[in-house]
Design an enzyme around this catalytic site. Sequence first.
Site, PDB file in Angstrom:
ATOM      1  N   GLY A 152     -12.558  -2.626  95.021  1.00 22.66           N
ATOM      2  CA  GLY A 152     -12.270  -1.690  96.107  1.00 22.66           C
ATOM      3  C   GLY A 152     -11.344  -2.331  97.133  1.00 22.66           C
ATOM      4  N   LYS A 153     -10.858  -1.531  98.055  1.00 18.35           N
ATOM      5  CA  LYS A 153      -9.870  -2.029  99.015  1.00 18.35           C
ATOM      6  C   LYS A 153     -10.471  -3.098  99.937  1.00 18.35           C
ATOM      7  CE  LYS A 153      -8.775   2.324 100.161  1.00 18.35           C
ATOM      8  NZ  LYS A 153      -9.297   3.187  99.071  1.00 18.35           N
ATOM      9  N   HIS A 205      -8.064   7.949 109.192  1.00 17.93           N
ATOM     10  CA  HIS A 205      -8.196   6.904 108.171  1.00 17.93           C
ATOM     11  C   HIS A 205      -7.451   7.343 106.920  1.00 17.93           C
ATOM     12  CE1 HIS A 205     -11.629   5.569 110.637  1.00 17.93           C
ATOM     13  NE2 HIS A 205     -11.531   4.414 110.008  1.00 17.93           N
ATOM     14  N   LYS A 248     -10.885   7.949 102.420  1.00 21.82           N
ATOM     15  CA  LYS A 248     -12.151   7.741 103.140  1.00 21.82           C
ATOM     16  C   LYS A 248     -12.960   9.036 103.140  1.00 21.82           C
ATOM     17  CE  LYS A 248     -14.243   6.014 107.424  1.00 21.82           C
ATOM     18  NZ  LYS A 248     -15.308   5.269 106.728  1.00 21.82           N
TER      19      LYS A 248
HETATM   20  N1  LIG Z   1     -17.735  -2.514 108.290  1.00 22.54           N
HETATM   21  C1  LIG Z   1     -16.406  -2.549 108.342  1.00 22.54           C
HETATM   22  O1  LIG Z   1     -15.818  -3.296 109.125  1.00 22.54           O
HETATM   23  C2  LIG Z   1     -15.620  -1.715 107.428  1.00 22.54           C
HETATM   24  C3  LIG Z   1     -16.236  -0.814 106.619  1.00 22.54           C
HETATM   25  N2  LIG Z   1     -15.545  -0.120 105.718  1.00 22.54           N
HETATM   26  C4  LIG Z   1     -16.321   0.733 104.829  1.00 22.54           C
HETATM   27  O2  LIG Z   1     -16.396   0.129 103.541  1.00 22.54           O
HETATM   28  C5  LIG Z   1     -16.560   1.122 102.550  1.00 22.54           C
HETATM   29  C6  LIG Z   1     -15.559   0.880 101.425  1.00 22.54           C
HETATM   30  O3  LIG Z   1     -14.275   1.099 101.882  1.00 22.54           O
HETATM   31  P1  LIG Z   1     -13.010   0.871 100.923  1.00 22.54           P
HETATM   32  O4  LIG Z   1     -13.023  -0.479 100.371  1.00 22.54           O
HETATM   33  O5  LIG Z   1     -11.843   1.299 101.698  1.00 22.54           O
HETATM   34  O6  LIG Z   1     -13.318   1.908  99.756  1.00 22.54           O
HETATM   35  P2  LIG Z   1     -12.782   1.919  98.258  1.00 22.54           P
HETATM   36  O7  LIG Z   1     -12.920   3.310  97.779  1.00 22.54           O
HETATM   37  O8  LIG Z   1     -11.452   1.288  98.190  1.00 22.54           O
HETATM   38  O9  LIG Z   1     -13.802   0.971  97.485  1.00 22.54           O
HETATM   39  C7  LIG Z   1     -15.094   1.346  97.129  1.00 22.54           C
HETATM   40  C8  LIG Z   1     -15.459   0.644  95.831  1.00 22.54           C
HETATM   41  O10 LIG Z   1     -16.815   0.817  95.563  1.00 22.54           O
HETATM   42  C9  LIG Z   1     -16.976   1.047  94.174  1.00 22.54           C
HETATM   43  N3  LIG Z   1     -18.225   1.763  93.924  1.00 22.54           N
HETATM   44  C10 LIG Z   1     -18.452   3.049  93.792  1.00 22.54           C
HETATM   45  N4  LIG Z   1     -19.763   3.275  93.606  1.00 22.54           N
HETATM   46  C11 LIG Z   1     -20.383   2.090  93.643  1.00 22.54           C
HETATM   47  C12 LIG Z   1     -21.722   1.644  93.502  1.00 22.54           C
HETATM   48  N5  LIG Z   1     -22.713   2.498  93.281  1.00 22.54           N
HETATM   49  N6  LIG Z   1     -21.991   0.334  93.613  1.00 22.54           N
HETATM   50  C13 LIG Z   1     -21.003  -0.520  93.814  1.00 22.54           C
HETATM   51  N7  LIG Z   1     -19.708  -0.173  93.946  1.00 22.54           N
HETATM   52  C14 LIG Z   1     -19.411   1.116  93.850  1.00 22.54           C
HETATM   53  C15 LIG Z   1     -15.740   1.820  93.771  1.00 22.54           C
HETATM   54  O11 LIG Z   1     -15.488   1.672  92.407  1.00 22.54           O
HETATM   55  C16 LIG Z   1     -14.687   1.171  94.623  1.00 22.54           C
HETATM   56  O12 LIG Z   1     -14.118   0.074  93.958  1.00 22.54           O
HETATM   57  C17 LIG Z   1     -16.430   2.445 103.291  1.00 22.54           C
HETATM   58  O13 LIG Z   1     -17.710   2.912 103.584  1.00 22.54           O
HETATM   59  C18 LIG Z   1     -15.720   2.077 104.572  1.00 22.54           C
HETATM   60  O14 LIG Z   1     -15.972   2.938 105.633  1.00 22.54           O
HETATM   61  C19 LIG Z   1     -14.205  -0.249 105.581  1.00 22.54           C
HETATM   62  C20 LIG Z   1     -13.520  -1.095 106.390  1.00 22.54           C
HETATM   63  C21 LIG Z   1     -14.170  -1.903 107.379  1.00 22.54           C
HETATM   64  O1  LIG Z   2     -12.983   3.109 105.844  1.00 22.56           O
HETATM   65  C1  LIG Z   2     -12.352   2.362 106.615  1.00 22.56           C
HETATM   66  O2  LIG Z   2     -11.194   2.021 106.410  1.00 22.56           O
HETATM   67  C2  LIG Z   2     -13.019   1.887 107.823  1.00 22.56           C
HETATM   68  N1  LIG Z   2     -14.266   2.142 107.945  1.00 22.56           N
HETATM   69  C3  LIG Z   2     -15.087   1.730 109.014  1.00 22.56           C
HETATM   70  C4  LIG Z   2     -15.664   2.917 109.715  1.00 22.56           C
HETATM   71  O3  LIG Z   2     -16.046   3.875 109.042  1.00 22.56           O
HETATM   72  O4  LIG Z   2     -15.789   2.883 110.931  1.00 22.56           O
HETATM   73  C5  LIG Z   2     -14.420   0.773 109.933  1.00 22.56           C
HETATM   74  C6  LIG Z   2     -12.965   1.029 110.128  1.00 22.56           C
HETATM   75  O5  LIG Z   2     -12.819   2.209 110.831  1.00 22.56           O
HETATM   76  C7  LIG Z   2     -12.267   1.097 108.790  1.00 22.56           C
END
Ligand SMILES: NC(=O)C1=CN([C@@H]2O[C@H](COP(=O)(O)OP(=O)(O)OC[C@H]3O[C@@H](n4cnc5c(N)ncnc54)[C@H](O)[C@@H]3O)[C@@H](O)[C@H]2O)C=CC1
Ligand SMILES: O=C(O)C1=N[C@H](C(=O)O)C[C@H](O)C1
Length: 536
Positions: A271-272, A419, A423
């Site tokens: 994932g990203k 976003h 997302k």
């Molecule tokens: N806490 C923080 O600072 C941040 C949180 N996020 C959150 O992280 C999450 C992921 O974001 P992205 O990487 O952009 O999404 P993405 O869609 O690029 O990656 C998600 C990955 O999870 C995998 N996946 C799907 N179902 C799954 C399962 N049951 N178990 C394990 N993996 C599974 C997918 O195949 C995919 O590779 C989102 O909820 C986003 O809001 C994103 C950026 C910062």
């Molecule tokens: O999905 C994202 O990209 C991000 N997710 C987090 C959120 O849901 O707040 C953090 C940030 O905004 C990036």
Amino acid sequence: MSGDGPTVTAILDYIYGRQEAKLKVDVEGGKEEETRANQGLQMAITEAKGRAERRCRRDGVTDEIRVTVSYLEAETSTDTVEREQRHFHRDTEAESEASDLEATAQSWQGLDQWRRDHPPTELVESGPEANSRQRRDQHRQTEKRGSRLSEENKNKGVETGTRRHSAPLAHGLCARNKRIADCCLGYTPCVARQLRTRWSLSETSLWTGERSIQGRGSCHHAGNLFSAKPLSPVMAKASSAGATASSVETQQSKSFDLSASVPIMVNDVSGKMGNAVATAALARGLQLVPFAITGPKLGGRHVIVGDVDVEVIGAEDRLSVMDKVQEQYPNLIVVDYTLPAAVNSNAEFYVSRGLPFVMGTTGGDRDKLMETVRKAGTYAVIAPNMGKQLVAFQAAMEIMAANFPGAFAGYTMKAVESHQKTKVDTSGTAKAIVGSFQRLGLDFAVDEIELVRDPKEQVERMHVPEEYLDGHAFHTYRLESPDKSVAFEFQHNVCGRSIYAEGTVDAVLFLAKKIQEGAEKKLYNMVEILQEGSMR
Ligand SMILES: NC(=O)C1=CN([C@@H]2O[C@H](COP(=O)(O)OP(=O)(O)OC[C@H]3O[C@@H](n4cnc5c(N)ncnc54)[C@H](O)[C@@H]3O)[C@@H](O)[C@H]2O)C=CC1
Ligand SMILES: O=C(O)C1=N[C@H](C(=O)O)C[C@H](O)C1
């Protein structure tokens, strides 16, 4: 600290079949203050605790283990000479026969029972303080003697066959799992005997603290080791990259780095965010576990991060894979960046296996998530935003709300977040900030947050640079007084993901530290980590 440096000896003591366990960890050979600050040693302690816990779990000892860590400062030179002589005597006996071993071993509490139930393929020692002290003395001297031997044998090869006890504690590269293997040939006879049963010999190099020596002997299964000298982080780093001992030797001048010994598993590295975290973790010297768990039927891929080939496993195979991974990386920390729909089931899986984890994924049932983790008592960091300055902003809002509740009563608010179009949920960060505004008196519900996911609108209205359409977080909160004469606007615009990835690595290291300290508090958010000064 001098010579080969301080050592860590861990002694797990339990009476088989009863629900009680004690782990005694002795750190000796250095000044307490220095050894407490020595991150490599602290990681060795954590590793010992992790192994003890796992061992107890396997044997059905389910109560908490009582852990005591003692710092035993270096002895005077007079003491050292006396012990050295005594030790040589014992060591010679040990090399010729096993009687010494038997005599010591028989006095260990519960060992007979343990032996019956566990053929000597694993190392679990127990015993009274006196025995343990005696073993430490022997161990220290064995190492000293070993250092001399290694000096003599430098570049000409050392035979480390099953009978040798006098070699120094050595670290070798385990050919199978590419991890550092600690070869405790320098341990006391009784310990050495058990270790010998677990070490198969193969062509490799051994590491003796300051230099590598060519020899034969390697751990076949690094995860089994119980008593260990702390790893050289440089070695650990090199080993994860599959380096040879000789290439490691040339890196010795590089600085000490705690992160090298923290293995992290990133779900899902494809994932990203997962990919960004894995990259940041490697850049900061953490050990990336070459397996990741993804969703059901989504496995079967390989993702290359730096020089690590990570195999992505579908959730249907996660049980068997995690058995192996946990065996191989006992002090593993998991990072979760998956999907809102997976948050709760993934957290349940981690706690069911006692896996400490950092949950960066947003969404899911957050109350249930907290409840799951609290109930299980698993170490975890859960936060919707890992970016340092965003965490600081979130903290400021919480402080304002706590100090001036209702200060904005009567105000109206418009909250917009943009976003990348992939997302699926409302920003977790925005929800947290809205929570603070609610406490400040605003009548505003989370479902009133406006989501922008259309790339055209993102460019034209939100002014997101085109190159960041696939990775941005632009948030605006605009507040107005009832008569519109006063307005406030809070805005944070993030392009890319490195800010969150760095914060995630901070969270992993923070968690590793808490585990190693045996902290009572187990569940943390990022504001707490920031408050403790643990964000870079
Ligand atoms: N806490 C923080 O600072 C941040 C949180 N996020 C959150 O992280 C999450 C992921 O974001 P992205 O990487 O952009 O999404 P993405 O869609 O690029 O990656 C998600 C990955 O999870 C995998 N996946 C799907 N179902 C799954 C399962 N049951 N178990 C394990 N993996 C599974 C997918 O195949 C995919 O590779 C989102 O909820 C986003 O809001 C994103 C950026 C910062
Ligand atoms: O999905 C994202 O990209 C991000 N997710 C987090 C959120 O849901 O707040 C953090 C940030 O905004 C990036």
